[in-house]
Motif scaffolding. Sequence first.
Motif, PDB file in Angstrom:
ATOM      1  N   TYR A 124      76.667 -80.300 -65.937  1.00 28.73           N
ATOM      2  CA  TYR A 124      77.114 -79.810 -64.564  1.00 28.73           C
ATOM      3  C   TYR A 124      76.670 -80.846 -63.688  1.00 28.73           C
ATOM      4  O   TYR A 124      75.840 -81.964 -63.966  1.00 28.73           O
ATOM      5  N   ALA A 125      77.089 -80.741 -62.288  1.00 30.58           N
ATOM      6  CA  ALA A 125      76.893 -81.852 -61.583  1.00 30.58           C
ATOM      7  C   ALA A 125      77.195 -80.787 -60.181  1.00 30.58           C
ATOM      8  O   ALA A 125      78.229 -80.108 -60.302  1.00 30.58           O
ATOM      9  N   TYR A 126      76.563 -81.034 -58.986  1.00 33.20           N
ATOM     10  CA  TYR A 126      76.942 -80.311 -57.990  1.00 33.20           C
ATOM     11  C   TYR A 126      76.333 -81.301 -56.752  1.00 33.20           C
ATOM     12  O   TYR A 126      75.429 -82.268 -56.776  1.00 33.20           O
ATOM     13  N   ILE A 127      76.886 -81.008 -55.563  1.00 33.93           N
ATOM     14  CA  ILE A 127      76.366 -81.415 -54.442  1.00 33.93           C
ATOM     15  C   ILE A 127      75.500 -80.416 -53.098  1.00 33.93           C
ATOM     16  O   ILE A 127      76.338 -79.459 -53.035  1.00 33.93           O
ATOM     17  N   PRO A 128      74.493 -80.521 -53.104  1.00 29.28           N
ATOM     18  CA  PRO A 128      73.781 -79.857 -52.203  1.00 29.28           C
ATOM     19  C   PRO A 128      73.755 -80.188 -50.857  1.00 29.28           C
ATOM     20  O   PRO A 128      73.681 -81.285 -50.469  1.00 29.28           O
ATOM     21  N   VAL A 129      74.298 -79.127 -49.834  1.00 34.54           N
ATOM     22  CA  VAL A 129      74.347 -79.816 -48.447  1.00 34.54           C
ATOM     23  C   VAL A 129      73.391 -78.554 -47.587  1.00 34.54           C
ATOM     24  O   VAL A 129      73.451 -77.268 -47.866  1.00 34.54           O
ATOM     25  N   SER A 130      72.495 -79.184 -46.663  1.00 34.20           N
ATOM     26  CA  SER A 130      71.580 -78.080 -45.743  1.00 34.20           C
ATOM     27  C   SER A 130      71.979 -78.400 -44.459  1.00 34.20           C
ATOM     28  O   SER A 130      72.088 -79.576 -44.198  1.00 34.20           O
ATOM     29  N   ALA A 131      71.706 -77.402 -43.798  1.00 36.73           N
ATOM     30  CA  ALA A 131      71.406 -77.631 -42.227  1.00 36.73           C
ATOM     31  C   ALA A 131      70.215 -76.840 -41.573  1.00 36.73           C
ATOM     32  O   ALA A 131      70.318 -75.350 -42.089  1.00 36.73           O
ATOM     33  N   SER A 132      69.483 -77.277 -40.678  1.00 34.97           N
ATOM     34  CA  SER A 132      68.324 -76.690 -40.075  1.00 34.97           C
ATOM     35  C   SER A 132      68.834 -76.292 -38.553  1.00 34.97           C
ATOM     36  O   SER A 132      69.278 -77.230 -37.887  1.00 34.97           O
ATOM     37  N   PHE A 133      68.317 -75.130 -38.158  1.00 28.16           N
ATOM     38  CA  PHE A 133      68.425 -74.692 -36.812  1.00 28.16           C
ATOM     39  C   PHE A 133      67.152 -73.905 -36.553  1.00 28.16           C
ATOM     40  O   PHE A 133      66.408 -73.680 -37.052  1.00 28.16           O
ATOM     41  N   TYR A 134      67.196 -74.008 -34.965  1.00 25.99           N
ATOM     42  CA  TYR A 134      65.897 -73.413 -34.294  1.00 25.99           C
ATOM     43  C   TYR A 134      64.746 -74.036 -34.863  1.00 25.99           C
ATOM     44  O   TYR A 134      63.841 -73.034 -35.173  1.00 25.99           O
ATOM     45  N   ASP A 135      64.359 -75.235 -34.936  1.00 26.60           N
ATOM     46  CA  ASP A 135      63.178 -75.855 -35.599  1.00 26.60           C
ATOM     47  C   ASP A 135      62.714 -75.324 -36.894  1.00 26.60           C
ATOM     48  O   ASP A 135      61.588 -75.000 -36.996  1.00 26.60           O
ATOM     49  N   ASP A 136      63.733 -75.152 -37.683  1.00 22.51           N
ATOM     50  CA  ASP A 136      63.717 -74.631 -39.149  1.00 22.51           C
ATOM     51  C   ASP A 136      63.374 -73.339 -39.224  1.00 22.51           C
ATOM     52  O   ASP A 136      63.032 -72.659 -40.212  1.00 22.51           O
ATOM     53  N   LYS A 137      63.469 -72.379 -38.119  1.00 21.92           N
ATOM     54  CA  LYS A 137      63.391 -71.211 -38.321  1.00 21.92           C
ATOM     55  C   LYS A 137      64.507 -70.326 -39.090  1.00 21.92           C
ATOM     56  O   LYS A 137      64.473 -69.317 -39.640  1.00 21.92           O
ATOM     57  N   PHE A 138      65.547 -71.166 -39.231  1.00 20.27           N
ATOM     58  CA  PHE A 138      66.888 -70.680 -39.934  1.00 20.27           C
ATOM     59  C   PHE A 138      67.319 -71.777 -40.627  1.00 20.27           C
ATOM     60  O   PHE A 138      67.627 -72.843 -39.826  1.00 20.27           O
ATOM     61  N   THR A 139      67.627 -71.574 -41.996  1.00 22.98           N
ATOM     62  CA  THR A 139      68.374 -72.891 -42.614  1.00 22.98           C
ATOM     63  C   THR A 139      69.331 -72.303 -43.616  1.00 22.98           C
ATOM     64  O   THR A 139      69.178 -71.259 -44.069  1.00 22.98           O
ATOM     65  N   VAL A 140      70.543 -73.182 -43.475  1.00 25.42           N
ATOM     66  CA  VAL A 140      71.447 -72.554 -44.507  1.00 25.42           C
ATOM     67  C   VAL A 140      71.722 -73.825 -45.353  1.00 25.42           C
ATOM     68  O   VAL A 140      71.688 -74.882 -45.264  1.00 25.42           O
ATOM     69  N   GLU A 163      67.596 -69.293 -45.333  1.00 24.21           N
ATOM     70  CA  GLU A 163      66.208 -68.899 -45.232  1.00 24.21           C
ATOM     71  C   GLU A 163      65.854 -68.535 -43.826  1.00 24.21           C
ATOM     72  O   GLU A 163      66.405 -69.271 -42.994  1.00 24.21           O
ATOM     73  N   THR A 164      64.982 -67.514 -43.720  1.00 16.12           N
ATOM     74  CA  THR A 164      64.770 -67.167 -42.256  1.00 16.12           C
ATOM     75  C   THR A 164      63.254 -67.098 -42.143  1.00 16.12           C
ATOM     76  O   THR A 164      62.605 -66.255 -42.963  1.00 16.12           O
ATOM     77  N   ARG A 165      62.615 -68.010 -41.640  1.00 19.06           N
ATOM     78  CA  ARG A 165      61.163 -68.219 -41.370  1.00 19.06           C
ATOM     79  C   ARG A 165      60.615 -67.148 -40.239  1.00 19.06           C
ATOM     80  O   ARG A 165      60.899 -67.079 -39.212  1.00 19.06           O
ATOM     81  N   ILE A 166      59.704 -66.108 -40.969  1.00 23.10           N
ATOM     82  CA  ILE A 166      59.198 -65.099 -40.190  1.00 23.10           C
ATOM     83  C   ILE A 166      57.778 -65.528 -39.695  1.00 23.10           C
ATOM     84  O   ILE A 166      57.566 -65.234 -38.559  1.00 23.10           O
ATOM     85  N   SER A 167      57.106 -66.400 -40.380  1.00 21.77           N
ATOM     86  CA  SER A 167      55.938 -66.939 -39.942  1.00 21.77           C
ATOM     87  C   SER A 167      55.518 -67.916 -40.874  1.00 21.77           C
ATOM     88  O   SER A 167      56.549 -68.568 -41.625  1.00 21.77           O
ATOM     89  N   GLN A 168      54.190 -68.865 -40.605  1.00 18.85           N
ATOM     90  CA  GLN A 168      54.060 -70.061 -41.417  1.00 18.85           C
ATOM     91  C   GLN A 168      53.934 -69.719 -42.977  1.00 18.85           C
ATOM     92  O   GLN A 168      54.320 -70.743 -43.631  1.00 18.85           O
ATOM     93  N   ARG A 169      53.720 -68.580 -43.364  1.00 26.26           N
ATOM     94  CA  ARG A 169      53.702 -68.225 -44.471  1.00 26.26           C
ATOM     95  C   ARG A 169      54.716 -67.505 -45.330  1.00 26.26           C
ATOM     96  O   ARG A 169      55.069 -67.603 -46.408  1.00 26.26           O
ATOM     97  N   LEU A 170      55.410 -66.888 -44.526  1.00 30.15           N
ATOM     98  CA  LEU A 170      56.488 -65.731 -45.111  1.00 30.15           C
ATOM     99  C   LEU A 170      57.991 -66.410 -44.753  1.00 30.15           C
ATOM    100  O   LEU A 170      58.151 -66.567 -43.496  1.00 30.15           O
ATOM    101  N   ILE A 171      58.746 -66.187 -45.660  1.00 25.65           N
ATOM    102  CA  ILE A 171      60.253 -66.688 -45.543  1.00 25.65           C
ATOM    103  C   ILE A 171      61.120 -65.620 -45.979  1.00 25.65           C
ATOM    104  O   ILE A 171      60.801 -65.360 -47.319  1.00 25.65           O
ATOM    105  N   LEU A 172      62.113 -65.187 -45.340  1.00 26.24           N
ATOM    106  CA  LEU A 172      63.160 -64.125 -46.050  1.00 26.24           C
ATOM    107  C   LEU A 172      64.256 -64.806 -46.756  1.00 26.24           C
ATOM    108  O   LEU A 172      64.588 -65.949 -45.833  1.00 26.24           O
TER     109      LEU A 172
END
Length: 230
Positions: A124-140, A163-172
């Motif tokens: 297998y092979a794949y290409i990962p693409v990521s984007a950060s928004f609102y100072d890493d509070k939301f990432t796709v 990924e939705t960062r709720i606090s320094q320790r918790l991410i949904l």
Amino acid sequence: MRPALFILLFALSASSLEAARPLVTDDARLTTVQSCQLETWVRSYNSRREAWALPACNPTGNFEITAGVGQVVGGEMQASTDLMVQAKTLFRPLQTNSWGIGLAAGLMHHADVSAGPNGFGNLYAYIPVSASFYDDKFTVHANVGWIKSRGDNHAISWGVGTETRISQRLILVAETYGDPRYAPYAQMGMRYFIVPDRVQVDATVGQQINQGGSGRWFSLGLRLTPGKLF
């Protein structure tokens, strides 16, 4: 379990700094430079249970190698073992309020005498693409990939996770992934850092869409990411 689900679950989830466990969709990050990490988890279905351990190391800064093993007990296979090795590099690392892209490739190998959930092996092979928004509070994160198994023809895989960062320790986290031959899969859950950036626990619930209760699962995981080791 269908081969497509196994290769997606275990090929796409083997690396990264934050979008690792419990996401299947990979990200444009690598584990800590000159260090290693360990991801381990248990996934439970109605009729079977899976246990996986995937250590990964980044010796040079832009080359991550992962090698691990998984054991499946129950279901049609009764008992099955798979081995995995993967290499990953980045063309543009993900940074805060920006985007990144990389490339990963690997092999899933079925170690038992009889064919297992991945047949006897998958490339297998794949290409990962990521984007950060609102100072890493939301990432796709988005993946597009290719799978070649000994038992099946070539197939295209895909995944989209958040990924939705709720606090320094918790991410949904939430995601959906699959390939065009079957109904897609979806899961949601959380990751919690017992020790920030070092010790993480996580949990998810998920299922194959439109397949009812038979395709549901629950997972628990642990990830260890120490500082510089060599």
